[in-house]
Design a protein around this motif. Structure first.
Motif: not given
Length: 437
Positions: A136, A215, A217, A332, A213, A232, A172-174
């Motif tokens: 990520t 994500k 990006k 994904k 999750k 993402s 999740r952390t960009p």
């Protein structure tokens, strides 16, 4: 001396490439020597026992890690991944081996002081092993014990001004590319957008409430340095909607050999004389380029913004001036239903300072997914199950030919009653007057 013999792991050091086994062995030797006299807060043999349990896993062909257990820091539902060894007596150094994720800076720019603080912290309270970076984007601190989690959290947030990353069924952390800080191709400020949306959605990042999750990006252009389109759930890919700028003099310089193609990237071998027909025109995926009479022409209406021509001749071709980004949804890795790439949802949106349009689309998408998504179902799987048209409906997005991913398998189109003038009701006598038995 190392505690465990590791003949299978040793083989991983024999190839031509650097090995993670060598890295762990280096940390084993460092911790046993302890030249700085560090008062280790977890067992010094932690990386040594890590090698031991990994060797055992290779011998037996099965893992000896137990993932799970409710472990974390107060007030946060994400950022710490609980991990335990199922052989704690044999490998006491990794009886607990929790992973801590930290939110990386946009573009992964670091000051050396920060990295020194991070390494000192993890040498003291962890295994000394890090992963820069996770899939990520997080800074991943590998291996610590439960009593150290709050200590690490306090140090990171209060003294290093850094936050935990995401884990679990949450945002999740960009992650983003270098964007406008280094790249002339960036069509929007990917670092700033990543930073602003990270701050905007802190609750979604640290308090899991999603089906699974999710994500973000941010790629500044279609070259995709963080591979947003493939990795993402919602990707933001820089693009433009006017024309590619062409410098015909520079085109002639490439053809004449005065300028090296690909910015000189392949100068190590003799590839022969540059052939604009073979290397640019014939490689255009939409066949929108032609070179005749010493002049390069681009049919911009057919251009798909792949940027191949720009990369080959960067001095001659430049991205357009009317810039923004495309938003794609649903990429994904395989979990429930195989891997898939993102599908185009918003062909073009201007990236304004307040990101109002972007946030409106994000939140409408989340509201629908949280209502309709099944447990452990990524939004790409929800889209596949319920149909892409449903996403357009719930986000108020007007259907566009660019949304078409592949031809329809079902030739029938079904209308909703509100889309049909007069609704479903029909006057039967009127119908029969026009359709005799």
């Amino acid at each position: 001396m190392a505690k465990h013999k590791t003949p299978l792991l040793d083989q991983l050091e024999s190839g031509p490439w650097p090995s993670f086994v060598s890295d762990i062995k280096q940390e084993v030797a460092h911790r046993y020597a302890n030249p700085k006299g560090v008062d280790f807060q977890i067992p010094a043999e932690c990386p040594d026992d890590l090698l031991g349990v990994l060797e055992l896993s290779y011998v037996e062909g099965e893992t000896h890690w137990k993932h799970g257990g409710i472990v974390g820091v107060f007030g946060y539902g994400g950022g710490v991944i609980g991990r335990y060894c199922d052989q704690p007596e044999k490998f006491p150094g990794v009886a607990h081996f929790h992973t801590v994720r930290l939110n990386q800076p946009s573009g992964m720019y670091y000051k050396t002081d920060f990295l020194r603080q991070l390494c000192d912290l993890w040498e003291l309270r962890g295994s000394g092993l890090t992963n820069m970076h996770g899939a990520t984007g997080d800074i991943v601190l590998l291996g610590t014990s439960t009593p150290q989690l709050e200590e690490i959290f306090w140090e990171v947030t209060h003294n290093m001004n850094n936050d935990l990353g995401g884990s679990g069924s949450n945002l999740r952390t960009p992650a983003c590319c270098l964007g406008e800080s280094r790249c002339e191709y960036a069509c929007y400020d990917s670092q700033e957008m990543c930073y602003q949306l990270t701050n905007e959605y802190q609750d979604e990042l640290h308090r899991p409430a999603f089906p699974y999750k999710f994500k973000f990006k941010f790629d500044g252009c279609s070259l995709g340095c963080v591979a947003a389109i493939a990795r993402s759930d919602m990707s933001f890919i820089g693009t433009w909607r006017d024309e590619i700028r062409v410098d015909q003099k520079a085109v002639a310089a490439y053809v004449g050999g005065e300028l090296a193609p690909n910015a000189g990237a392949y100068a190590g071998r003799d590839w022969g004389k540059f052939d604009i027909q073979k290397e640019v025109v014939e490689r255009c995926p939409s066949q929108c380029i032609r070179f005749e009479g010493g002049k390069l022409e681009i049919n911009n209406k057919e251009c798909v913004r792949c940027m191949h021509c720009i990369c080959v001749m960067p001095r001659a071709l430049k991205i357009g001036n009317d810039r923004g980004c495309s938003i794609l949804v649903g990429a994904k890795a395989p979990i429930l239903d195989g891997p898939q790439m993102g599908s185009l949802a918003i062909p073009f949106i201007k990236v304004d300072d307040d990101y109002a349009g972007v946030k409106e689309f994000i939140e409408a998408t989340w509201d629908w997914w949280m209502e309709e998504g099944k447990n452990r179902e990524r939004i790409g799987e929800t889209l596949k199950r319920l149909g892409f048209a449903k996403l357009l409906e719930v986000t108020g997005t007007k259907a566009d030919p660019r949304h078409v991913k592949e031809p329809r398998h079902n030739p029938y189109i079904f209308w909703k009653e509100e889309e049909v003038e007069g609704g479903w009701q029909r006057e039967i006598s009127d119908y029969r007057s026009r359709h005799q038995k």
